[in-house]
Design a protein around this motif. Structure first.
Motif, PDB file in Angstrom:
ATOM      1  N   UNK A  81      41.902  46.234  57.915  1.00 22.10           N
ATOM      2  CA  UNK A  81      40.991  45.161  57.524  1.00 22.10           C
ATOM      3  C   UNK A  81      39.780  45.834  56.875  1.00 22.10           C
ATOM      4  N   UNK A  82      39.641  45.684  55.572  1.00 18.99           N
ATOM      5  CA  UNK A  82      38.683  46.467  54.796  1.00 18.99           C
ATOM      6  C   UNK A  82      37.590  45.567  54.233  1.00 18.99           C
ATOM      7  N   UNK A  83      36.348  45.932  54.525  1.00 17.03           N
ATOM      8  CA  UNK A  83      35.207  45.146  54.042  1.00 17.03           C
ATOM      9  C   UNK A  83      34.472  45.902  52.940  1.00 17.03           C
ATOM     10  N   UNK A  84      34.586  45.402  51.716  1.00 20.66           N
ATOM     11  CA  UNK A  84      33.818  45.873  50.567  1.00 20.66           C
ATOM     12  C   UNK A  84      33.940  47.377  50.348  1.00 20.66           C
ATOM     13  N   UNK A 144      33.817  50.540  48.329  1.00 20.75           N
ATOM     14  CA  UNK A 144      33.058  50.843  47.114  1.00 20.75           C
ATOM     15  C   UNK A 144      33.867  51.707  46.146  1.00 20.75           C
ATOM     16  N   UNK A 145      34.909  51.124  45.602  1.00 18.71           N
ATOM     17  CA  UNK A 145      35.798  51.822  44.690  1.00 18.71           C
ATOM     18  C   UNK A 145      35.779  51.123  43.336  1.00 18.71           C
ATOM     19  N   UNK A 146      36.118  51.853  42.272  1.00 20.59           N
ATOM     20  CA  UNK A 146      36.176  51.227  40.959  1.00 20.59           C
ATOM     21  C   UNK A 146      35.843  52.144  39.801  1.00 20.59           C
ATOM     22  N   UNK A 147      35.094  53.214  40.033  1.00 20.57           N
ATOM     23  CA  UNK A 147      34.829  54.163  38.960  1.00 20.57           C
ATOM     24  C   UNK A 147      36.100  54.945  38.636  1.00 20.57           C
ATOM     25  N   UNK A 148      36.178  55.539  37.446  1.00 24.66           N
ATOM     26  CA  UNK A 148      37.311  56.428  37.171  1.00 24.66           C
ATOM     27  C   UNK A 148      37.396  57.538  38.214  1.00 24.66           C
ATOM     28  N   UNK A 149      38.618  57.957  38.518  1.00 23.46           N
ATOM     29  CA  UNK A 149      38.806  58.967  39.564  1.00 23.46           C
ATOM     30  C   UNK A 149      38.051  60.255  39.247  1.00 23.46           C
ATOM     31  N   UNK A 150      38.038  60.657  37.980  1.00 22.69           N
ATOM     32  CA  UNK A 150      37.340  61.897  37.615  1.00 22.69           C
ATOM     33  C   UNK A 150      35.845  61.777  37.867  1.00 22.69           C
ATOM     34  N   UNK A 151      35.282  60.594  37.617  1.00 25.99           N
ATOM     35  CA  UNK A 151      33.855  60.375  37.873  1.00 25.99           C
ATOM     36  C   UNK A 151      33.551  60.444  39.362  1.00 25.99           C
ATOM     37  N   UNK A 175      38.550  42.427  52.041  1.00 21.97           N
ATOM     38  CA  UNK A 175      37.567  41.357  52.102  1.00 21.97           C
ATOM     39  C   UNK A 175      36.272  41.720  51.378  1.00 21.97           C
ATOM     40  N   UNK A 176      35.542  40.671  50.995  1.00 20.93           N
ATOM     41  CA  UNK A 176      34.216  40.838  50.404  1.00 20.93           C
ATOM     42  C   UNK A 176      33.414  39.580  50.684  1.00 20.93           C
ATOM     43  N   UNK A 177      32.091  39.695  50.599  1.00 19.49           N
ATOM     44  CA  UNK A 177      31.211  38.595  50.959  1.00 19.49           C
ATOM     45  C   UNK A 177      31.057  37.559  49.861  1.00 19.49           C
ATOM     46  N   UNK A 178      30.602  36.382  50.250  1.00 16.17           N
ATOM     47  CA  UNK A 178      30.355  35.309  49.291  1.00 16.17           C
ATOM     48  C   UNK A 178      29.189  35.647  48.366  1.00 16.17           C
ATOM     49  N   UNK A 179      28.268  36.480  48.838  1.00 21.18           N
ATOM     50  CA  UNK A 179      27.159  36.959  48.021  1.00 21.18           C
ATOM     51  C   UNK A 179      27.226  38.478  48.002  1.00 21.18           C
ATOM     52  N   UNK A 180      27.773  39.035  46.954  1.00 22.61           N
ATOM     53  CA  UNK A 180      28.011  40.469  46.944  1.00 22.61           C
ATOM     54  C   UNK A 180      27.835  41.029  45.545  1.00 22.61           C
ATOM     55  N   UNK A 181      28.033  42.319  45.409  1.00 26.70           N
ATOM     56  CA  UNK A 181      27.949  42.989  44.123  1.00 26.70           C
ATOM     57  C   UNK A 181      29.229  42.718  43.328  1.00 26.70           C
ATOM     58  N   UNK A 203      36.485  43.156  42.570  1.00 24.44           N
ATOM     59  CA  UNK A 203      37.375  43.941  41.708  1.00 24.44           C
ATOM     60  C   UNK A 203      38.044  45.045  42.516  1.00 24.44           C
ATOM     61  N   UNK A 204      37.281  45.712  43.363  1.00 22.72           N
ATOM     62  CA  UNK A 204      37.846  46.765  44.206  1.00 22.72           C
ATOM     63  C   UNK A 204      38.872  46.196  45.171  1.00 22.72           C
ATOM     64  N   UNK A 205      38.563  45.051  45.781  1.00 27.41           N
ATOM     65  CA  UNK A 205      39.512  44.429  46.702  1.00 27.41           C
ATOM     66  C   UNK A 205      40.817  44.100  45.996  1.00 27.41           C
ATOM     67  N   UNK A 206      40.717  43.562  44.787  1.00 26.85           N
ATOM     68  CA  UNK A 206      41.916  43.215  44.033  1.00 26.85           C
ATOM     69  C   UNK A 206      42.738  44.456  43.698  1.00 26.85           C
ATOM     70  N   UNK A 207      42.076  45.558  43.388  1.00 21.93           N
ATOM     71  CA  UNK A 207      42.810  46.781  43.037  1.00 21.93           C
ATOM     72  C   UNK A 207      43.549  47.350  44.242  1.00 21.93           C
ATOM     73  N   UNK A 208      42.954  47.237  45.424  1.00 19.53           N
ATOM     74  CA  UNK A 208      43.639  47.704  46.632  1.00 19.53           C
ATOM     75  C   UNK A 208      44.847  46.833  46.931  1.00 19.53           C
TER      76      UNK A 208
END
Length: 262
Positions: free
Chosen positions: A117-120, A122-129, A209-215, A220-225
């Motif tokens: 169960x994962x909350x927010x 912080x993933x999304x940058x290119x792997x090299x970055x 999961x992610x919050x109703x008021x979030x970054x 996007x990160x949740x969808x990628x996982x």
């Protein structure tokens, strides 16, 4: 009441164990220990009241889990494994922020994880970055430059968070806590690479999961996982500023954990 156990790597870890039933272990991200994380504490109590076994613990080098030396990913995974043991031998891991990447790594490392169960995350940058960011944290930590290591760790976070920390008279002490973030950086770099390469070998159910008021990057990160695993579900939950609301979170964890336990 605080209890203690020793990991397979010889580290002494402080934890709270509540309730009975299918188990969850809360894996926090960078920063908090149990004493300054009331949201997780309340959630754990509510989930225990709902029929779960819950474990919260101080990660290595924090709170009542003092640890010396290089706090790397292997030592953190050993601590997570020890918490699963005290929970009864298997558990859902509840990851918060970089605790999500630690939880993902634990599931691929052969630990007896029944779900994530994962909350927010912080993933999304290119792997090299992400790898370059983690490498710089490693370099600064190895040089003992804690203040700049903390600044670098937080460079993509809201600037007011760092400004508030630097304005505190306790800033030098706060900065030294970055020594406990090494495993977070390692696991985030690993997770981003695994997502990019399609090598995230997770077979247990995953609730992202992610919050109703979030970054904006959090959904996007949740969808990628979810897209990278065979049993993934994405869920918006009540929450704001990278944190959840305890009552609905506890209810969702009870539902998810029972489903994972069959």
């Amino acid at each position: 009441m605080t209890e203690f156990t020793t990991t397979s790597r010889g580290d002494r870890v402080a934890y709270d164990l509540l309730g009975s039933g299918p188990a969850v272990v809360f894996v926090t991200g960078a920063g908090p220990d149990r004493a300054d994380d009331p949201v997780t504490a309340e959630t754990a109590q509510r989930a225990a009241d709902a029929g779960l076994t819950t474990v919260t613990f101080d990660r290595l080098g924090r709170g009542e889990s003092p640890a010396e030396g290089r706090l790397d990913l292997d030592r953190e995974l050993a601590a997570v494994g020890a918490m699963i043991d005290v929970a009864g031998g298997s558990a859902v891991l509840v990851g918060h922020s970089s605790g999500c990447s630690l939880s993902l790594k634990a599931a691929t490392a052969g630990l007896p994880v029944t779900g994530l169960a994962l909350w927010e995350a912080p993933l999304g940058d290119p792997a090299a970055t992400t790898q370059a960011w983690a490498d710089e944290i490693e370099r600064l930590l190895d040089a003992g430059d804690h203040e700049n290591a903390m600044r670098h760790y937080m460079k993509d976070m809201p600037p007011e968070w760092l400004a508030e920390m630097e304005a505190s008279p306790a800033w030098p002490m706060i900065a030294r806590t970055v020594a406990t973030y090494r495993a977070d950086a390692h696991s985030l770099a690993w997770a981003q690479r695994a997502l990019e390469d399609g090598t995230l070998d997770i077979t247990v159910p995953v609730l992202a999961m992610y919050g109703t008021k979030t970054f904006p990057e959090m959904p996007v990160a949740a969808a990628s996982i979810v897209a990278a695993v065979p049993k993934g579900t994405e869920k918006e939950m009540p929450g704001a500023m990278h944190s959840w609301e305890p009552e609905p979170m506890a209810a969702k964890l009870a539902e998810f954990t029972r489903a994972c336990a069959g």
